[in-house]
Every structure is written in structure tokens, then in C-alpha cells.
Scaffold this motif. Structure first.
Motif, PDB file in Angstrom:
ATOM      1  N   LEU A 258       1.277  -1.470  -0.147  1.00 25.92           N
ATOM      2  CA  LEU A 258       0.008  -0.248  -0.075  1.00 25.92           C
ATOM      3  C   LEU A 258       0.845   1.005   0.076  1.00 25.92           C
ATOM      4  O   LEU A 258       1.581   1.423   1.071  1.00 25.92           O
ATOM      5  CB  LEU A 258      -0.987  -0.273   1.210  1.00 25.92           C
ATOM      6  N   GLU A 259       1.108   1.942  -1.647  1.00 25.00           N
ATOM      7  CA  GLU A 259       1.576   3.260  -1.278  1.00 25.00           C
ATOM      8  C   GLU A 259       1.175   4.224  -0.436  1.00 25.00           C
ATOM      9  O   GLU A 259       1.182   5.561  -0.281  1.00 25.00           O
ATOM     10  CB  GLU A 259       1.858   3.368  -2.406  1.00 25.00           C
ATOM     11  N   LEU A 260      -0.431   4.504  -1.226  1.00 21.07           N
ATOM     12  CA  LEU A 260      -1.249   6.040  -0.965  1.00 21.07           C
ATOM     13  C   LEU A 260      -2.457   4.836  -0.121  1.00 21.07           C
ATOM     14  O   LEU A 260      -3.072   4.012  -0.631  1.00 21.07           O
ATOM     15  CB  LEU A 260      -1.311   6.325  -1.902  1.00 21.07           C
ATOM     16  N   TRP A 261      -3.025   5.567   0.298  1.00 24.94           N
ATOM     17  CA  TRP A 261      -4.381   5.488   1.204  1.00 24.94           C
ATOM     18  C   TRP A 261      -4.735   6.472   1.871  1.00 24.94           C
ATOM     19  O   TRP A 261      -4.554   7.987   2.317  1.00 24.94           O
ATOM     20  CB  TRP A 261      -4.042   4.837   2.559  1.00 24.94           C
ATOM     21  N   VAL A 262      -5.680   6.445   0.793  1.00 25.39           N
ATOM     22  CA  VAL A 262      -6.928   8.377   1.030  1.00 25.39           C
ATOM     23  C   VAL A 262      -8.106   7.641   1.275  1.00 25.39           C
ATOM     24  O   VAL A 262      -8.803   7.326   1.004  1.00 25.39           O
ATOM     25  CB  VAL A 262      -6.801   8.731  -0.448  1.00 25.39           C
TER      26      VAL A 262
END
Length: 181
Positions: A78-82
Motif C-alpha cells: 500500500l503506497e497511498l491510503w486516501v
């Protein structure tokens, strides 16, 4: 009988002069029965602000352990969690432990301010957390643009955002409450 999600077909054209990202995304978005048009359009805006070829909408409201939008590497990290709205301090903490970067887009006016006042001191240790807020009148205006089938154009320059759908245009200035390290 349970209500079903409403499907939205969105052609999202992003021109992000700040990141030099220019791409069109064809999105099929399921709007949960409890989700408002305002929240749906905040999701689309958040997608545009973080647009990347590997960015994906998730199941969102129907799943507790997923963000609204995420970006995974080719190997599955997981690189980005929005996340949208006003997540609890526990959810923010868990998200920061799962992803390289976490971005929260809060909205709701005074309610968002009270949420941030309550959790901001517990977030100082998270270098991978960015918290943004969107003005209440702006998110309401975004919600008014929602259609089941829409072409959305998002232009981003110097942190200013212009969202247009048909003849409707909304100008957005996201405000950063916390920056990622």
C-alpha cells in the motif's frame, strides 16, 4: 430488501500542472445507498488530486478495513491510503501503519474543525499523514454537479482546483491542516 448501490460512469480528465500529470480516467463508481452526492463528488475530487495510473476506488463505505481510494505498488504494498470525512484517531493510526502515505480529506465545516481539534495532538507522530480540509459550501456545490453519467474536468495549478461538469464550475482551495513529512 436492502437497497443496492447506484452506479456512476465518470470520465475524469485531470490536468495537474503542479505534478505535471495529464490523464483521463474512466471510472465506474458505486455510490453506497447511504452516501450523498456531496461525498461522491469529494471522492472524485480526492481521486483527481492524487491521480496516478495505479490509483483505485475501493468498496469505500461498505468495507471498514479499506480506505475510499488506494494506490498499491506492483508487488501489492500500500503506497497511498486516501480517506474521506472524519475518521477516528484509531482508524488514522491503523491507516498510518498500513500505508506509506495517508491523506485524509475532511469536510463538513464546523464539525470538521471540532474533529481536527480533538485528534490533531495524537497525529503529530505520524510523518506519513497529510490532513486536508475542504470548505463546506464548496463540497455542497460539488454535490450539485453529480450526475449518473458525467464528464468531469479537473484543473490543478498552484494548489487551486477547478472542477467542471457540463456548464457547472466549482473552484476548490484545499487547506492543509497537517503535512506529511
Amino acid at each position: 430488501m436492502a437497497q443496492k448501490a447506484t452506479i456512476y460512469k465518470i470520465e475524469l480528465s485531470v490536468s495537474d500542472m503542479d505534478r505535471h500529470y495529464y490523464e483521463t480516467h474512466k471510472l465506474t463508481v458505486a455510490k453506497h445507498p447511504s452516501e450523498t452526492d456531496e461525498r461522491l463528488m469529494v471522492r472524485v475530487l480526492a481521486f483527481a488530486l492524487n491521480a496516478h495510473e495505479h490509483l483505485e476506488m475501493t468498496k469505500g463505505l461498505s468495507t471498514d478495513d479499506e480506505p475510499d481510494i488506494w494506490q498499491k505498488s506492483l508487488s501489492g504494498e500500500l503506497e497511498l491510503w486516501v480517506a474521506l470525512g472524519l475518521p477516528s484517531e484509531k482508524v488514522v493510526r491503523q491507516s498510518c501503519g498500513k500505508a506509506d502515505k495517508v491523506v485524509v480529506y475532511s469536510y463538513g465545516g464546523r464539525t470538521a474543525e471540532m474533529w481536527w481539534d480533538k485528534i490533531k495532538n495524537s497525529t503529530t507522530r505520524f510523518d506519513n499523514l497529510q490532513v486536508m480540509t475542504l470548505a463546506e459550501n464548496v463540497t455542497a456545490d460539488l454535490g450539485a454537479l453529480a450526475n449518473r453519467t458525467m464528464q468531469v474536468q479537473v484543473n490543478i495549478q498552484d494548489g487551486e482546483v477547478m472542477v467542471s461538469v457540463g456548464d457547472g464550475i466549482v473552484y476548490v482551495t484545499p487547506i492543509e491542516w497537517k503535512s506529511a513529512g
